[in-house]
Write a protein that holds these residues in place. Structure first.
Motif, PDB file in Angstrom:
ATOM      1  N   SER A  30      -0.368  10.077   4.968  1.00  0.00           N
ATOM      2  CA  SER A  30       0.848   9.234   5.405  1.00  0.00           C
ATOM      3  C   SER A  30       1.885   8.945   4.232  1.00  0.00           C
ATOM      4  CB  SER A  30       0.209   8.274   6.290  1.00  0.00           C
ATOM      5  OG  SER A  30      -0.643   7.139   5.229  1.00  0.00           O
ATOM      6  N   ARG A  31       1.425   9.056   3.098  1.00  0.00           N
ATOM      7  CA  ARG A  31       2.534   8.712   1.942  1.00  0.00           C
ATOM      8  C   ARG A  31       3.232  10.017   1.308  1.00  0.00           C
ATOM      9  NH1 ARG A  31      -1.967   5.933  -1.710  1.00  0.00           N
ATOM     10  NH2 ARG A  31      -3.301   4.712  -0.308  1.00  0.00           N
ATOM     11  N   ASN A  32       2.934  11.276   2.027  1.00  0.00           N
ATOM     12  CA  ASN A  32       3.439  12.356   1.504  1.00  0.00           C
ATOM     13  C   ASN A  32       4.626  12.768   2.471  1.00  0.00           C
ATOM     14  OD1 ASN A  32       2.071  13.660  -0.973  1.00  0.00           O
ATOM     15  ND2 ASN A  32       0.513  12.580   0.154  1.00  0.00           N
ATOM     16  N   GLY A  33       5.517  13.003   1.936  1.00  0.00           N
ATOM     17  CA  GLY A  33       6.657  13.987   2.655  1.00  0.00           C
ATOM     18  C   GLY A  33       5.890  15.387   2.846  1.00  0.00           C
ATOM     19  N   SER A  52      10.002  13.360   6.340  1.00  0.00           N
ATOM     20  CA  SER A  52       9.419  12.484   5.437  1.00  0.00           C
ATOM     21  C   SER A  52       8.462  11.848   5.932  1.00  0.00           C
ATOM     22  CB  SER A  52      10.660  11.265   5.350  1.00  0.00           C
ATOM     23  OG  SER A  52      10.743  10.612   6.697  1.00  0.00           O
ATOM     24  N   THR A  53       7.711  10.476   5.370  1.00  0.00           N
ATOM     25  CA  THR A  53       6.493  10.143   5.531  1.00  0.00           C
ATOM     26  C   THR A  53       6.530   9.495   6.909  1.00  0.00           C
ATOM     27  OG1 THR A  53       7.366   8.069   4.394  1.00  0.00           O
ATOM     28  CG2 THR A  53       5.922   9.678   3.160  1.00  0.00           C
ATOM     29  N   SER A  54       7.567   9.054   7.485  1.00  0.00           N
ATOM     30  CA  SER A  54       7.472   8.294   8.784  1.00  0.00           C
ATOM     31  C   SER A  54       8.044   9.226   9.693  1.00  0.00           C
ATOM     32  CB  SER A  54       8.520   6.922   8.631  1.00  0.00           C
ATOM     33  OG  SER A  54       9.783   7.498   8.387  1.00  0.00           O
ATOM     34  N   ASN A  74       0.818  11.176  11.928  1.00  0.00           N
ATOM     35  CA  ASN A  74      -0.096  10.693  10.861  1.00  0.00           C
ATOM     36  C   ASN A  74      -1.414  10.381  11.346  1.00  0.00           C
ATOM     37  OD1 ASN A  74       2.180  11.096   9.153  1.00  0.00           O
ATOM     38  ND2 ASN A  74       2.837   9.025   9.303  1.00  0.00           N
TER      39      ASN A  74
END
Length: 123
Positions: A30-33, A52-54, A74
């Motif tokens: 979840s922290r990676n693009g 992107s992550t979100s 995610n």
């Protein structure tokens, strides 16, 4: 460390659709693009899409804009590439990539790569 495994490639006729999936291991997903690149025979690896992550930022190569949709879940550690209106020029090995940094269209900026999945579009 992030490990990526792609699936969903195959042979499809022009105008058809495929959905690629990329399952990621590691608690840092979840922290990676996440993104996709592709490489056709005799050609350099090229950027396809980034998310992107979100999921709030998504970028596409001009050649796939309007036909491909990049998304991620995610909770399932999975990123998807829905490919519609495929044409023979989309034939390539597609790679899932991950990076701790933000968006980049350059392959050298991505730390982690999957093994690739073949997509072949017949005319």
């Amino acid at each position: 460390q992030v490990q990526l495994v792609e699936s969903g490639g195959g042979l499809v006729q022009a105008g058809g659709s495929l959905r690629l999936s990329c399952a990621a291991s590691g608690r840092t997903f979840s922290r990676n693009g996440m993104g996709w690149f592709r490489q056709a025979p005799g050609k350099e690896r090229e950027f396809v899409a980034y998310i992107s992550t979100s999921g709030g930022r998504i970028n596409y190569a001009d050649s796939v804009k309007g036909r491909f949709t990049n998304s991620r879940d995610n909770a399932k550690n999975t990123v998807y590439l829905q490919m519609n209106s495929l044409n023979p020029e989309d034939t390539a090995v597609y790679y899932c990539v991950a990076a701790g940094l933000g968006y980049s269209p350059f392959a050298s900026q991505y730390n982690y790569w999957g093994q690739g999945t073949q997509v072949t579009v017949s005319s």
